[in-house]
Design an enzyme around this catalytic site. Structure first.
Site, PDB file in Angstrom:
ATOM      1  N   HIS A 183      21.188  48.941   8.096  1.00 28.52           N
ATOM      2  CA  HIS A 183      19.970  49.610   8.603  1.00 28.52           C
ATOM      3  C   HIS A 183      19.753  49.080  10.011  1.00 28.52           C
ATOM      4  O   HIS A 183      20.296  47.982  10.484  1.00 28.52           O
ATOM      5  CB  HIS A 183      18.691  49.598   7.664  1.00 28.52           C
ATOM      6  CG  HIS A 183      18.132  48.242   7.452  1.00 28.52           C
ATOM      7  ND1 HIS A 183      18.474  47.470   6.555  1.00 28.52           N
ATOM      8  CD2 HIS A 183      17.357  47.275   8.159  1.00 28.52           C
ATOM      9  CE1 HIS A 183      17.804  46.156   6.644  1.00 28.52           C
ATOM     10  NE2 HIS A 183      17.155  46.301   7.595  1.00 28.52           N
ATOM     11  N   HIS A 219      15.692  45.344  15.118  1.00 31.79           N
ATOM     12  CA  HIS A 219      16.559  44.550  14.654  1.00 31.79           C
ATOM     13  C   HIS A 219      17.872  45.488  13.915  1.00 31.79           C
ATOM     14  O   HIS A 219      17.435  46.630  13.702  1.00 31.79           O
ATOM     15  CB  HIS A 219      16.218  43.328  13.640  1.00 31.79           C
ATOM     16  CG  HIS A 219      15.802  43.974  12.238  1.00 31.79           C
ATOM     17  ND1 HIS A 219      14.509  44.324  12.164  1.00 31.79           N
ATOM     18  CD2 HIS A 219      16.537  44.309  11.043  1.00 31.79           C
ATOM     19  CE1 HIS A 219      14.478  44.852  10.712  1.00 31.79           C
ATOM     20  NE2 HIS A 219      15.405  44.712  10.316  1.00 31.79           N
ATOM     21  N   GLU A 271      19.745  40.610  11.099  1.00 30.87           N
ATOM     22  CA  GLU A 271      19.332  40.599   9.836  1.00 30.87           C
ATOM     23  C   GLU A 271      20.852  40.616   8.966  1.00 30.87           C
ATOM     24  O   GLU A 271      21.732  41.591   9.360  1.00 30.87           O
ATOM     25  CB  GLU A 271      18.465  41.503   9.156  1.00 30.87           C
ATOM     26  CG  GLU A 271      18.161  41.421   7.983  1.00 30.87           C
ATOM     27  CD  GLU A 271      17.008  42.662   7.302  1.00 30.87           C
ATOM     28  OE1 GLU A 271      16.788  43.302   8.102  1.00 30.87           O
ATOM     29  OE2 GLU A 271      16.865  42.476   6.094  1.00 30.87           O
TER      30      GLU A 271
HETATM   31 CO    CO Z   1      15.474  44.962   8.244  1.00 29.77          CO
END
Ligand code: CO
Length: 145
Positions: A8, A87, A136
């Site tokens: 994502h 992010h 991440e």
């Molecule tokens: Co995230």
């Protein structure tokens, strides 16, 4: 280190409700999940699906709105009042192997692995060690998406 799929892209927003309307009405998103609170991380999140190829799960947009008392996303929104890209999140097969790898390369892992929005272990790596991108790292869910 084995790079997995781009799970994502995190997008900070002052209003998940407004962002959901944007992705639905302007971007044509047809599969938007219900928002939920992630109190351990001080955020409300909402996933918007993008289609993958050949019926596979596509990359999601993770809308992030700060809960009261949140400082990091709140600080981001203070600098970027309309929100923005926050992010990117890549999957890996083994979170602990990935953490050791990044640390062995001198990359600053921010905290210990913890349960993220998909219910699997995640950690963040400092953007200054990652070409300017807050990154991440997430263990691939064992069940299918
Ligand atoms: Co995230």
């Amino acid at each position: 280190m084995k790079l997995g799929r781009l799970n994502h892209i995190g997008v900070a927003t002052p209003s998940i409700a407004d962002s959901v309307a944007f992705y639905r009405d302007i971007m044509g998103a047809t599969h938007i999940h219900a928002p939920f609170d992630l109190p351990e991380q001080g955020v409300k999140v909402c996933f918007v699906d993008t289609p993958g190829s050949n019926g596979t799960a596509g990359t999601q947009i993770e809308l992030i709105e700060p809960l009261p008392g949140n400082t990091s996303i709140k600080g981001f929104l203070d600098k970027n009042p309309q929100g923005g890209q926050h992010h990117v999140c890549y999957e890996v097969p083994d979170i602990h192997v990935a953490k050791q790898w990044f640390e062995s390369q001198g990359k600053r892992v921010l905290g210990e692995p913890r349960i993220g929005a998909h219910g699997t272990l995640i950690f963040f790596v400092h953007p200054r060690d990652m070409q300017g991108v807050l990154t991440e790292i997430m263990e691939t869910p064992k069940s299918a998406h």
